[in-house]
Motif scaffolding. Sequence first.
Motif, PDB file in Angstrom:
ATOM      1  N   LEU A   5      -4.868 -37.958 -15.592  1.00  0.00           N
ATOM      2  CA  LEU A   5      -3.996 -37.847 -16.760  1.00  0.00           C
ATOM      3  C   LEU A   5      -4.727 -38.250 -18.032  1.00  0.00           C
ATOM      4  O   LEU A   5      -4.530 -37.638 -19.085  1.00  0.00           O
ATOM      5  N   ASN A  35       4.564 -30.045 -10.290  1.00  0.00           N
ATOM      6  CA  ASN A  35       4.469 -31.193 -11.198  1.00  0.00           C
ATOM      7  C   ASN A  35       3.388 -31.010 -12.245  1.00  0.00           C
ATOM      8  O   ASN A  35       3.446 -31.618 -13.314  1.00  0.00           O
ATOM      9  N   GLU A  39       3.372 -32.565 -16.007  1.00  0.00           N
ATOM     10  CA  GLU A  39       2.378 -33.576 -16.364  1.00  0.00           C
ATOM     11  C   GLU A  39       1.553 -33.124 -17.566  1.00  0.00           C
ATOM     12  O   GLU A  39       1.262 -33.932 -18.448  1.00  0.00           O
ATOM     13  N   CYS A  43       1.492 -34.985 -21.212  1.00  0.00           N
ATOM     14  CA  CYS A  43       0.222 -35.404 -21.828  1.00  0.00           C
ATOM     15  C   CYS A  43       0.030 -34.778 -23.206  1.00  0.00           C
ATOM     16  O   CYS A  43      -0.996 -34.999 -23.849  1.00  0.00           O
TER      17      CYS A  43
END
Length: 120
Positions: A5, A35, A39, A43
């Motif tokens: 991430l 996902n 995600e 971000c």
Amino acid sequence: HTELLALCRMNHIGLALMPLSSTDVNEQHMPGASNKLFEYLACGLALLISDLAEWRALYADYAQVCNPQDAAGIATAVRWFWEHPTERAAMAMRGYARVQAEWNYETQFAPVKTLMSKGQ
């Protein structure tokens, strides 16, 4: 996962390409189940996705689409992001806001939590 991430946050585009046609039932129902896209949006990334109707319906405000089997088409989409940084950033911010407001575990599972607490 934390390192991944952190790397994502250093970029501008989240890449999520799927085949345009597939007999795999999992691939056919992937748009809201992956996902990865959420995600990327969390971000602060805009998305580059396959040109599939279900994906466009969910992510059109946050993405450019392309044919994943067409290198020139992928390059054109990436070039658009490069040439339109303000629009790319706006896409990313809209996606980030959607994740914060709605597309997150707390919001999505609130009804389940309520039902579970009533059963106690």
